[in-house]
Design a protein around this motif. Structure first.
Motif, short mmCIF file in Angstrom:
data_model
loop_
_atom_site.label_atom_id
_atom_site.label_comp_id
_atom_site.label_asym_id
_atom_site.label_seq_id
_atom_site.Cartn_x
_atom_site.Cartn_y
_atom_site.Cartn_z
N ASN A 23 -8.36 -11.86 14.75
CA ASN A 23 -7.57 -11.96 13.55
C ASN A 23 -6.61 -12.96 13.18
O ASN A 23 -5.26 -12.09 12.92
CB ASN A 23 -7.60 -10.86 12.65
CG ASN A 23 -7.57 -10.34 11.11
OD1 ASN A 23 -7.51 -11.47 11.02
ND2 ASN A 23 -6.07 -9.14 10.96
N ASN A 25 -5.97 -15.33 11.40
CA ASN A 25 -5.27 -15.96 9.45
C ASN A 25 -5.30 -14.89 9.04
O ASN A 25 -6.02 -14.16 8.89
CB ASN A 25 -7.19 -16.55 9.26
CG ASN A 25 -7.35 -17.92 10.25
OD1 ASN A 25 -6.39 -19.24 10.75
ND2 ASN A 25 -8.09 -18.17 11.69
N THR A 26 -4.16 -15.28 7.89
CA THR A 26 -3.48 -14.60 6.89
C THR A 26 -4.53 -14.85 5.37
O THR A 26 -4.32 -16.37 5.65
CB THR A 26 -2.33 -14.75 6.94
OG1 THR A 26 -1.49 -13.84 7.92
CG2 THR A 26 -1.79 -13.99 5.58
N THR A 28 -5.46 -16.20 2.03
CA THR A 28 -4.39 -17.15 1.38
C THR A 28 -4.72 -17.99 -0.22
O THR A 28 -5.79 -18.30 -0.30
CB THR A 28 -4.52 -18.75 2.17
OG1 THR A 28 -3.52 -18.20 3.66
CG2 THR A 28 -3.11 -19.21 1.32
N ASP A 55 -9.56 -16.98 3.57
CA ASP A 55 -9.34 -16.20 5.19
C ASP A 55 -10.52 -16.79 6.14
O ASP A 55 -11.71 -16.03 5.63
CB ASP A 55 -9.21 -14.05 5.26
CG ASP A 55 -8.78 -14.50 6.37
OD1 ASP A 55 -8.89 -14.19 7.44
OD2 ASP A 55 -8.07 -13.27 6.30
N SER A 106 -5.97 -9.12 0.88
CA SER A 106 -5.71 -8.18 2.38
C SER A 106 -7.52 -8.34 2.87
O SER A 106 -8.24 -8.20 2.02
CB SER A 106 -5.79 -6.79 2.28
OG SER A 106 -4.45 -7.17 1.75
N ASP A 107 -6.98 -8.96 4.30
CA ASP A 107 -8.26 -8.98 4.66
C ASP A 107 -8.48 -7.14 5.15
O ASP A 107 -7.56 -6.69 5.31
CB ASP A 107 -8.34 -9.75 6.67
CG ASP A 107 -7.31 -9.18 7.59
OD1 ASP A 107 -6.66 -8.11 7.06
OD2 ASP A 107 -7.04 -10.20 7.95
N ARG A 115 -4.25 -7.98 7.43
CA ARG A 115 -3.26 -9.18 7.58
C ARG A 115 -3.35 -9.64 5.96
O ARG A 115 -4.61 -9.45 5.39
CB ARG A 115 -3.27 -10.75 8.07
CG ARG A 115 -3.15 -10.36 9.95
CD ARG A 115 -3.81 -11.63 10.38
NE ARG A 115 -2.50 -12.37 9.84
CZ ARG A 115 -1.93 -13.38 11.00
NH1 ARG A 115 -1.97 -12.71 12.65
NH2 ARG A 115 -1.50 -14.78 10.74
N SER A 116 -1.68 -9.59 5.41
CA SER A 116 -1.94 -9.79 3.65
C SER A 116 -1.41 -11.02 3.50
O SER A 116 -0.10 -11.57 4.00
CB SER A 116 -1.70 -7.96 3.16
OG SER A 116 -0.65 -8.32 3.38
N SER A 117 -1.19 -10.95 1.82
CA SER A 117 0.07 -12.07 1.86
C SER A 117 -0.27 -11.80 -0.48
O SER A 117 -1.24 -10.82 -0.69
CB SER A 117 -0.66 -13.47 1.74
OG SER A 117 -1.99 -13.84 0.70
#
Length: 186
Positions: A23, A25-26, A28, A55, A106-107, A115-117
């Motif tokens: 994991n 990658n975030t 986006t 993602d 979020s994934d 991961r999240s943005s």
């Protein structure tokens, strides 16, 4: 794979290797923030904005879910799978209100690997009458004029109407790149 002692060689064995996606990658969003104007006659359940975060990971690591963290004041909801923001059930939007929603993507990796943005969605509520643009009574006007017509002669008097009687201005948007024709803005 085979093993050798320098004299003899073993029978071959098969080794299967499965590479598991890290994991790394975030999720986006396409934009840092979004601005939307919504009219008061938007009904509960109707779409306000479709958000999409991508993602590049695979499997659960790349599966994105959405949530509104703040700013909705109970007036907007998001589908956690699709990212579709809608007017919440039972809500009547009020002219002049504005919102700044903080939305998180979020994934679905396991807890501490997740991961999240975030992005901000700005929503401005407008009165419904702003939805009615001015209209011309006919969509196409055809004129035949003489090349000997004097400069400054009036060729056509057009008038659009506006349901709310808002002031109307006019402009030529295409077809006169050499600025041969003059148009009164009012």
């Amino acid at each position: 794979m085979v093993a050798s002692d320098g004299v003899q060689q073993s029978s071959p064995v098969t080794v299967n290797i499965l590479v598991i996606d890290a994991n790394d990658n975030t999720p986006t969003f396409a934009q840092f923030s979004y601005s939307v104007q919504v009219f008061t006659d938007r009904q509960p359940g109707e779409t306000v904005l479709q958000l999409t975060a991508t993602d590049a990971d695979e499997g659960l690591n790349g599966l994105v879910t959405y949530e509104i963290l703040a700013g909705a004041q109970g007036d907007f909801v998001i589908n956690n799978h699709s990212g579709r923001i809608t007017v919440a059930l039972g809500v009547t939007l009020t002219v002049g209100r504005s919102y700044a929603l903080t939305v998180k993507a979020s994934d679905n990796a396991p807890g501490n690997q997740r991961r999240s943005s975030t992005t901000t969605v700005y929503i401005e509520i407008l009165p419904p009458n702003n939805q009615s643009p001015p209209r011309f009574p006919i969509l196409t006007y055809n004129l035949e004029i003489s090349e000997a017509m004097r400069v400054g002669a009036i060729l056509l008097n057009l008038q659009a109407t506006d349901r709310e009687n808002d002031p109307i201005t006019y402009q030529i948007v295409s077809g006169d790149s050499q600025k041969v024709f003059n148009l009164s803005e009012t």
